[in-house]
Design a protein around this motif. Structure first.
Motif, PDB file in Angstrom:
ATOM      1  N   ASP A  25       0.859  -1.169   0.000  1.00 35.86           N
ATOM      2  CA  ASP A  25       0.000   0.000   0.000  1.00 35.86           C
ATOM      3  C   ASP A  25       0.906   1.232   0.000  1.00 35.86           C
ATOM      4  N   GLY A  26       1.227   1.718  -1.170  1.00 32.03           N
ATOM      5  CA  GLY A  26       2.093   2.882  -1.274  1.00 32.03           C
ATOM      6  C   GLY A  26       3.021   2.758  -2.458  1.00 32.03           C
ATOM      7  N   PRO A  27       3.780   3.804  -2.685  1.00 33.39           N
ATOM      8  CA  PRO A  27       4.667   3.795  -3.852  1.00 33.39           C
ATOM      9  C   PRO A  27       5.857   2.861  -3.668  1.00 33.39           C
ATOM     10  N   ALA A  28       6.369   2.366  -4.786  1.00 33.19           N
ATOM     11  CA  ALA A  28       7.552   1.515  -4.791  1.00 33.19           C
ATOM     12  C   ALA A  28       8.243   1.699  -6.136  1.00 33.19           C
ATOM     13  N   LYS A  98      15.460   0.074   0.357  1.00 35.54           N
ATOM     14  CA  LYS A  98      14.654   0.663   1.408  1.00 35.54           C
ATOM     15  C   LYS A  98      13.357  -0.104   1.477  1.00 35.54           C
ATOM     16  N   PRO A  99      13.053  -0.780   2.541  1.00 35.06           N
ATOM     17  CA  PRO A  99      13.815  -0.814   3.790  1.00 35.06           C
ATOM     18  C   PRO A  99      15.008  -1.780   3.698  1.00 35.06           C
ATOM     19  N   ALA A 129      23.957   4.014   2.256  1.00 38.11           N
ATOM     20  CA  ALA A 129      22.904   3.710   3.237  1.00 38.11           C
ATOM     21  C   ALA A 129      23.377   2.651   4.229  1.00 38.11           C
ATOM     22  N   VAL A 130      24.124   1.661   3.745  1.00 45.36           N
ATOM     23  CA  VAL A 130      24.662   0.628   4.634  1.00 45.36           C
ATOM     24  C   VAL A 130      25.665   1.258   5.603  1.00 45.36           C
TER      25      VAL A 130
END
Length: 183
Positions: A25-28, A98-99, A129-130
């Motif tokens: 439910d949401g963008p990807a 992400k995540p 990010a890591v």
């Protein structure tokens, strides 16, 4: 755990990822490299990829390659080359930027060297990010990051471009081996 990871696996996993995204439910966003892919048999029923979870493809105690997308297969090849040189190298298909799979990142930090591999910009990318995650957790582990440098990249075939960025399996293994000798 050793799993065969091939381009065929990558195409199948793309299908699984599309299926997983449709349930969110949401963008990807899903990234995939240019070039031809190898066909894959159509399965009647899709397998669900656990959202935000990485997959351990190869165990290794000394070096862990955290790979994303198109860099999974080259990382598997690099790990095999490292093994021939006497370096125990594991490979993780991170699947998600992400995540991030924080549990897997903490497990990987037990290695003597963590390597991130992405066909993406190094500045602000997966490896960054890591590194930020490790910094926020107070985890100190030597790292190498493979990706596209923050410079203009000339035109060429995909292989030529990967080579110019040092992203071919032999180049990755050579740089890891050099860093390993300096640890």
């Amino acid at each position: 755990a050793r799993k065969e990871y091939t381009r065929l696996s990558a195409v199948y996993e793309l299908r699984q990822m599309l299926f997983a995204v449709l349930e969110q439910d949401g963008p990807a966003a899903i990234r995939y490299p240019r070039g031809a892919g190898i066909g894959v048999p159509v399965e009647e029923e899709q397998q669900r990829i656990p959202w935000g979870k990485a997959e351990l493809l190869r165990e290794g105690k000394e070096v862990v390659l955290l790979a994303i997308g198109s860099m999974v297969q080259p990382s598997m090849e690099s790990a095999a080359l490292l093994e021939q040189a006497g370096i125990s190298a594991g490979v993780v298909n991170m699947r998600f930027v992400k995540p991030l799979d924080e549990e897997m990142l903490l497990q990987a930090s037990r290695a003597k060297l963590v390597v991130t591999c992405e066909e993406n910009a190094l500045a602000g990318g997966f490896g960054a990010a890591v590194a930020e995650f490790y910094a926020d957790q107070g985890v100190l582990v030597p790292m190498l990051r493979f990706g596209i440098p923050d410079v203009f990249i000339e035109q060429g075939t995909r292989k030529e471009l990967l080579e110019s960025c040092g992203l071919l399996p032999e180049q990755i293994a050579r740089r890891i081996g050099k860093a390993w000798g300096n640890l």
